[in-house]
Design a protein around this motif. Structure first.
Motif, mmCIF file in Angstrom:
data_model
loop_
_atom_site.group_PDB
_atom_site.id
_atom_site.type_symbol
_atom_site.label_atom_id
_atom_site.label_comp_id
_atom_site.label_asym_id
_atom_site.label_seq_id
_atom_site.Cartn_x
_atom_site.Cartn_y
_atom_site.Cartn_z
ATOM 1 N N LYS A 218 66.739 -18.001 -9.196
ATOM 2 C CA LYS A 218 66.482 -16.691 -8.576
ATOM 3 C C LYS A 218 67.688 -16.190 -7.774
ATOM 4 O O LYS A 218 67.549 -15.376 -6.866
ATOM 5 N N ARG A 219 68.856 -16.658 -8.161
ATOM 6 C CA ARG A 219 70.073 -16.281 -7.441
ATOM 7 C C ARG A 219 70.371 -14.787 -7.529
ATOM 8 O O ARG A 219 71.097 -14.238 -6.702
ATOM 9 N N GLN A 220 69.818 -14.110 -8.557
ATOM 10 C CA GLN A 220 70.066 -12.679 -8.712
ATOM 11 C C GLN A 220 69.544 -11.882 -7.525
ATOM 12 O O GLN A 220 69.963 -10.742 -7.291
ATOM 13 N N ASN A 221 68.631 -12.469 -6.758
ATOM 14 C CA ASN A 221 68.066 -11.769 -5.594
ATOM 15 C C ASN A 221 68.919 -11.909 -4.346
ATOM 16 O O ASN A 221 68.626 -11.263 -3.329
ATOM 17 N N PHE A 222 69.952 -12.754 -4.405
ATOM 18 C CA PHE A 222 70.789 -12.947 -3.221
ATOM 19 C C PHE A 222 71.478 -11.623 -2.859
ATOM 20 O O PHE A 222 72.017 -10.939 -3.738
ATOM 21 N N PRO A 223 71.451 -11.224 -1.587
ATOM 22 C CA PRO A 223 72.012 -9.919 -1.215
ATOM 23 C C PRO A 223 73.531 -9.872 -1.321
ATOM 24 O O PRO A 223 74.218 -10.890 -1.175
#
Length: 304
Positions: A218-223
């Motif tokens: 779920k790294r795509q959610n990192f800001p």
């Protein structure tokens, strides 16, 4: 008669010239005074080693940790930067929040110490609790950005929270994240082995443990836009670790945030004071944290 008017006109022009010169002189003086005040203010600001900000910083301990895990770091911040611990946020095992202390708007560099009563809870629980703490305080005090300083598993809980998409609409934006001894990809004696892991040519760790796989998913959610200081301990004893967390495990944070616009910096501390639990007692670590969060970039230039 004409001569008298001629001389009289010259006198009037001369007096008018003096008046104009006086006004110009006053304007120039006022401008110089204003410039001097601005220069003095800039100079004073440049002479200050630490900047003052209303952005709060949350200090988060790791597994088996407590307030003791962050007390020393907070104490250094208060002494060196003028920061002030305003609240202790205690999270009960059932997730109930309790706040002690007082936070007024005029306090600069406010610190909130987060304490989990269940200090061995799974990452998902601690992430949800940390998010609840930040969300409730943001609603009450109106801040729009925040910093986090975390140790050990507190870093995994923090990153997991940042990668969680389900947040309130008004949730504030993280500005700076200081990771100390982050066990992102395994813990020695638990699921990692000394000198086993390494980075492949792609930058990925060769062995990806369970927690790391979940985070990477779920790294795509990192800001974007986060400033990150990753602080790593190395005992210099051949283990390439701080005794519990390998250098690869700690440094694997960089690969987790690949593709994101992050300002990422690594800093390694060596020797016996770089042992896993000693890192949060290390004065050099504390100073590096303070300089990263509140250091004035113009200070050293002003001293030259």
């Amino acid at each position: 008669m004409k001569k008298k008017w001629f001389y009289f006109s010259i006198i009037l022009l001369f007096m008018a010239g003096l008046t104009g010169c006086g006004m110009l002189s006053q304007r120039a003086s006022s401008t110089n005074t204003a410039s001097s005040k601005t220069a003095a203010q800039t100079s004073r600001k440049a002479e200050t080693p630490y900047l003052q900000s209303t952005t709060p910083t949350f200090y988060v301990h790791g597994f088996h940790g407590s307030a003791r895990s962050t007390n020393t770091l907070i104490s250094y911040a208060e002494k060196q930067t003028g920061a002030q611990k305003v609240l202790v946020a205690t999270v009960a095992s059932n997730g109930q929040l309790t706040f002690s202390g007082e936070w007024s708007k005029n306090i600069m560099n406010p610190i909130i110490q987060v304490v989990f009563s269940n200090n061995v809870a799974v990452y998902d629980s601690q992430s949800a609790w940390l998010q609840a703490v930040i969300s409730e305080l943001a609603t009450k005090y109106g801040f729009t950005q925040y910093n986090v300083v975390a140790h050990s598993a507190g870093n995994v809980a923090t990153v997991n929270m940042l990668m969680t998409a389900d947040k309130p609409a008004n949730f504030p934006k993280i500005a700076k994240f200081v990771s100390i001894a982050g066990c992102y990809d395994g813990v020695i004696t638990v699921d990692d082995v000394v000198n086993q892991n390494y980075f492949t040519s792609s930058g990925a760790p060769a062995y990806e443990h369970a927690a790391y796989v979940l985070l990477d998913g779920k790294r795509q959610n990192f800001p974007n836009g986060v400033h990150i200081l990753n602080m790593i301990g190395d005992l210099n004893d051949g283990s390439h670790s701080d005794g519990l967390v390998s250098n690869v495990s700690a440094r694997s944070l960089k690969y987790l945030i690949r593709g994101h616009q992050a300002d990422y910096t690594e800093k390694v501390f060596s020797g016996s004071n770089a042992q896993h639990s000693e890192l949060h007692e290390n004065s050099q670590v504390a100073t590096a944290v303070d300089q990263y969060l509140w250091g004035n970039p113009n200070y050293q230039q002003a001293k030259k």
